[in-house]
Structures are given as structure tokens and as C-alpha cells.
Write a protein that holds these residues in place. Structure first.
Motif, PDB file in Angstrom:
ATOM      1  N   ALA A 125     -26.861 -68.450-111.101  1.00  0.00           N
ATOM      2  CA  ALA A 125     -25.999 -67.084-111.006  1.00  0.00           C
ATOM      3  C   ALA A 125     -26.277 -65.890-111.556  1.00  0.00           C
ATOM      4  N   LEU A 126     -26.564 -66.124-112.902  1.00  0.00           N
ATOM      5  CA  LEU A 126     -26.819 -64.847-113.790  1.00  0.00           C
ATOM      6  C   LEU A 126     -28.145 -64.111-113.201  1.00  0.00           C
ATOM      7  N   LEU A 127     -29.062 -64.929-112.891  1.00  0.00           N
ATOM      8  CA  LEU A 127     -30.659 -64.267-112.370  1.00  0.00           C
ATOM      9  C   LEU A 127     -30.646 -64.062-110.894  1.00  0.00           C
ATOM     10  N   GLY A 128     -29.556 -64.667-110.274  1.00  0.00           N
ATOM     11  CA  GLY A 128     -29.678 -64.265-108.792  1.00  0.00           C
ATOM     12  C   GLY A 128     -30.534 -65.392-107.981  1.00  0.00           C
ATOM     13  N   GLY A 129     -30.580 -66.342-108.385  1.00  0.00           N
ATOM     14  CA  GLY A 129     -31.321 -67.405-107.832  1.00  0.00           C
ATOM     15  C   GLY A 129     -30.673 -68.835-107.303  1.00  0.00           C
ATOM     16  N   GLU A 130     -31.156 -69.859-107.194  1.00  0.00           N
ATOM     17  CA  GLU A 130     -30.678 -71.179-107.094  1.00  0.00           C
ATOM     18  C   GLU A 130     -31.281 -72.054-107.988  1.00  0.00           C
ATOM     19  N   VAL A 131     -30.310 -73.217-108.122  1.00  0.00           N
ATOM     20  CA  VAL A 131     -30.738 -74.445-108.566  1.00  0.00           C
ATOM     21  C   VAL A 131     -31.816 -75.148-107.979  1.00  0.00           C
ATOM     22  N   THR A 132     -33.065 -75.574-108.511  1.00  0.00           N
ATOM     23  CA  THR A 132     -33.763 -76.314-107.865  1.00  0.00           C
ATOM     24  C   THR A 132     -34.658 -77.462-108.827  1.00  0.00           C
ATOM     25  N   VAL A 143     -37.513 -62.311-111.016  1.00  0.00           N
ATOM     26  CA  VAL A 143     -37.408 -62.703-112.449  1.00  0.00           C
ATOM     27  C   VAL A 143     -38.129 -63.994-112.694  1.00  0.00           C
ATOM     28  N   PRO A 144     -38.459 -64.130-114.132  1.00  0.00           N
ATOM     29  CA  PRO A 144     -39.249 -65.285-114.570  1.00  0.00           C
ATOM     30  C   PRO A 144     -38.686 -66.583-114.350  1.00  0.00           C
ATOM     31  N   THR A 145     -39.303 -67.623-114.070  1.00  0.00           N
ATOM     32  CA  THR A 145     -38.864 -69.052-113.977  1.00  0.00           C
ATOM     33  C   THR A 145     -38.216 -69.349-115.443  1.00  0.00           C
ATOM     34  N   VAL A 146     -37.161 -70.258-115.247  1.00  0.00           N
ATOM     35  CA  VAL A 146     -36.348 -70.775-116.555  1.00  0.00           C
ATOM     36  C   VAL A 146     -36.809 -72.163-116.475  1.00  0.00           C
ATOM     37  N   TRP A 147     -37.025 -72.982-117.754  1.00  0.00           N
ATOM     38  CA  TRP A 147     -37.206 -74.140-117.912  1.00  0.00           C
ATOM     39  C   TRP A 147     -36.557 -74.754-119.063  1.00  0.00           C
ATOM     40  N   TRP A 148     -36.155 -75.953-119.021  1.00  0.00           N
ATOM     41  CA  TRP A 148     -35.430 -76.471-120.298  1.00  0.00           C
ATOM     42  C   TRP A 148     -36.206 -77.582-121.228  1.00  0.00           C
ATOM     43  N   GLN A 149     -36.289 -77.259-122.506  1.00  0.00           N
ATOM     44  CA  GLN A 149     -37.188 -78.001-123.420  1.00  0.00           C
ATOM     45  C   GLN A 149     -36.030 -78.896-124.194  1.00  0.00           C
ATOM     46  N   ASP A 150     -35.901 -80.119-124.086  1.00  0.00           N
ATOM     47  CA  ASP A 150     -34.905 -80.944-124.421  1.00  0.00           C
ATOM     48  C   ASP A 150     -35.483 -81.537-125.915  1.00  0.00           C
ATOM     49  N   PRO A 151     -34.681 -80.860-127.158  1.00  0.00           N
ATOM     50  CA  PRO A 151     -35.216 -80.941-128.282  1.00  0.00           C
ATOM     51  C   PRO A 151     -34.799 -82.471-128.720  1.00  0.00           C
TER      52      PRO A 151
END
Length: 222
Positions: A125-132, A143-151
Motif C-alpha cells: 500500500a505504501l509503495l502503490g503496488g500489490e502483494v505477490t 519503485v525498487p522491489t522489496v524482499w524479506w530476510q528472515d533473521p
């Protein structure tokens, strides 16, 4: 056959000297020198794409045209992608546009979190995109892609020196297979520090003068 993913060896044999593999896609930049040539190249690419029924992403500026060719079914480069890339290079040469692969870059933002599934809708929502696939994606490429790095998960990479503070966001800066060391040298000359090259040439870990870390990433060795 056209949709079959090409191996690294097949890509090397395809003669796509103007192009680099960046985050599973083919990317090129053509220096046009003036807007008129850029628009002419964009129009020619559009006609070639329509004929092939295969449409690349274009970024047009006053002096450049940046082209990204990918298949809609996911990461990986196909013969169809390679054929279109080769045709685009021929069109650019015909119009006098000069390829410049040295500055090709794709930025990813990585966040250390075990709650990526919960946070995904917020950042979409913040970046104006969708969850895939659990991550926020902007289909328009703004905007750049965002990914999660699970610690909490095992990290396959080399152990890094401890940081004196907690850093949860970091940049993954993707470049071509032959650009990593040049980009690293530029970062070091600009006051950055090398944290680790143990995973090179897949990636180098660097940090700024305040200790904030980023990675320079290439497709090599993955």
C-alpha cells in the motif's frame, strides 16, 4: 522451445554483448544523445515487440533508452527474450544509439524481519503496488522491489563482523556479471569500506562511513 529457460552457457553463445542479466531479466541501456533519437528507437522497439507479441519495459530519458526484456511467467531468460534483445540491438545500431552496459543497475530493498507475510500488505500500500508471493511488487517499475530476510533462518552466506547497531534495512544493488568489481572500486574510492568478499563474485558486502551495510550483487556463481 522459445519459452525454455536458457543456461548461462547458452546466453553467452547468444552474442548479446549489449545486454546483461540483472535479477533474472535481460537489461540494456542505449545512449541516444538526444530525445528525437530516443523516441525513434522507442517507436522501432514498439513495432518489433508488436511483431513478436513480446513486450519489453522501456525507460526513456533525454539521452538514454533503458530496455528490460523478460518473460511474464517468472524469472529466467528464454530464447524468445534473447531473440527480441538481439533485434533491439540491431535497431539501436541502425539509429546510431550506443550501448552502455557499464551503468546497468537494479535496486532491491531488503528488510530483516520474520513477519514479512504480515508486513507485505502495508508496504504494498505504501509503495502503490500489490502483494505477490508474499512480497510487495510495483508492476509499473517506479519503485525498487522489496524482499524479506528472515533473521531466524540459517544464512548460507559468510559470517560477517558484528555491527555496533541494529540495521534492518539494506540495499541489494544488482549489476552485470562484469560490473561488480568496478562498482566495488567506485564505492571504496567514495569512502566506503569492504566488509566481506567471501561470497564474491555473487556479492560483496560494503558499508558507508557510518557502518550501514549494502550488497553489490551479480548473477555469477549463483
Amino acid at each position: 522451445m522459445d519459452e525454455q529457460q536458457l543456461s548461462a552457457a547458452q546466453l553467452a553463445e547468444a552474442g548479446l554483448d549489449d545486454w546483461r542479466q540483472i535479477l533474472g531479466r535481460l537489461k540494456a541501456r542505449f545512449r541516444t544523445g538526444d530525445p528525437a533519437t530516443g523516441f525513434a528507437l522507442a517507436n522501432a522497439i514498439g513495432q518489433a515487440a508488436a511483431a513478436a507479441n513480446h513486450y519489453p519495459d522501456l525507460t526513456l530519458t533525454g539521452a538514454d533508452v533503458v530496455v528490460t526484456v523478460s518473460s511474464p511467467d517468472g524469472p529466467g531468460i528464454t530464447r524468445r527474450d534473447a531473440d527480441l534483445a538481439g533485434e533491439i540491438s540491431r535497431l539501436a545500431a541502425r539509429l546510431g544509439a550506443t550501448p552502455d552496459a557499464g551503468g546497468l543497475t537494479q535496486l532491491e530493498l531488503g528488510l530483516d524481519t520474520a513477519a514479512g507475510t504480515r508486513l507485505g500488505p502495508y508496504y504494498a500500500a505504501l509503495l502503490g503496488g500489490e502483494v505477490t508471493d508474499g512480497e510487495p511488487v510495483d508492476r509499473s517499475g517506479q519503485v525498487p522491489t522489496v524482499w524479506w530476510q528472515d533473521p531466524s533462518e540459517d544464512n548460507d552466506g559468510p559470517a560477517l563482523p558484528a555491527q555496533p547497531f541494529e540495521q534492518r534495512w539494506h540495499f541489494d544493488v544488482w549489476v552485470g556479471h562484469d560490473e561488480g568489481e568496478r562498482r566495488l572500486s567506485a564505492v571504496l574510492n567514495a569512502g566506503g569500506r569492504l566488509v566481506s568478499d567471501a561470497a564474491a563474485p555473487a556479492y560483496w558486502v560494503v558499508e558507508d562511513a557510518d557502518g550501514n551495510r549494502s550488497c553489490i550483487c551479480t548473477p555469477t556463481g549463483r
